[in-house]
Scaffold this active site. Structure first.
Site, short mmCIF file in Angstrom:
data_model
loop_
_atom_site.label_atom_id
_atom_site.label_comp_id
_atom_site.label_asym_id
_atom_site.label_seq_id
_atom_site.Cartn_x
_atom_site.Cartn_y
_atom_site.Cartn_z
CE LYS A 11 -4.05 -2.12 2.22
NZ LYS A 11 -5.02 -2.01 3.33
CG ASN A 114 -3.77 -2.08 6.81
OD1 ASN A 114 -3.58 -1.73 5.65
ND2 ASN A 114 -4.86 -2.70 7.19
CD GLU A 128 -9.19 -8.93 -3.80
OE1 GLU A 128 -8.05 -9.28 -3.41
OE2 GLU A 128 -10.09 -8.59 -3.02
#
Ligand code: GDP
Length: 142
Positions: A11, A114, A128
């Site tokens: 991320k 996170n 996904e």
């Protein structure tokens, strides 16, 4: 245990902290084979589509802001029992509650920021992976 593929994201917070390499090292040490890998910056539309299941949650706006604020690394990871094993390696959603040595404990900041994403089921992993990767950009296999 069956050989599986899961979908993962490094991320924006982990990319900002220069920990792409550290996450990949832990990933490979844990027995995952990287079968697809791409650096990308999510558009608002792509992030909203990806997290559509969370649309009604109070944190949806924050989540989309966070996921679009900088580039990410999207990955296809393979090993036996990959979906569950990757979620174990990531640790709990909230890094404060995550076990020692997990990716979120090591590299995450809080329940929103996170460090990593991982599919929650084999069915969602397939969805996904297809959302982010053309078949030609993933190693043939499972
Ligand atoms: P995961 O499967 O462990 O990633 O957790 P969830 O599916 O419940 O949530 C998806 C993502 O939304 C999490 O990884 C966080 O980035 C974010 N998130 C979850 N809970 C919160 C929250 O309470 N506040 C904020 N800002 N983000 C959250």
């Amino acid at each position: 245990m069956a050989l599986e593929r899961t979908f993962a994201i490094i991320k924006p917070d982990a990319v900002e902290k220069n920990t792409i390499g550290a996450v990949l090292a832990k990933t490979e040490e844990a027995g995952f084979k990287v079968r697809g890998l791409r650096f990308t910056h999510l558009s608002r539309a792509v992030a909203e589509g990806f997290y559509a299941v969370h649309k009604a949650r109070p944190f949806f706006g924050e989540l989309v802001e966070f996921m679009t604020r900088g580039p990410v690394v999207v990955m296809v990871l393979e090993r036996e029992d990959a979906v569950a094993q990757w979620r174990t390696l990531m640790g709990a959603t909230d890094p404060k509650k995550a076990d020692e040595g997990t990716l979120r404990k090591l590299f995450g900041a809080n329940v929103g920021e996170n460090a990593t994403h991982g599919s929650d089921s084999l069915e969602n992993a397939k969805i996904e992976i297809a959302y982010f990767f053309a078949a030609s950009d993933v190693a043939p296999g499972v």
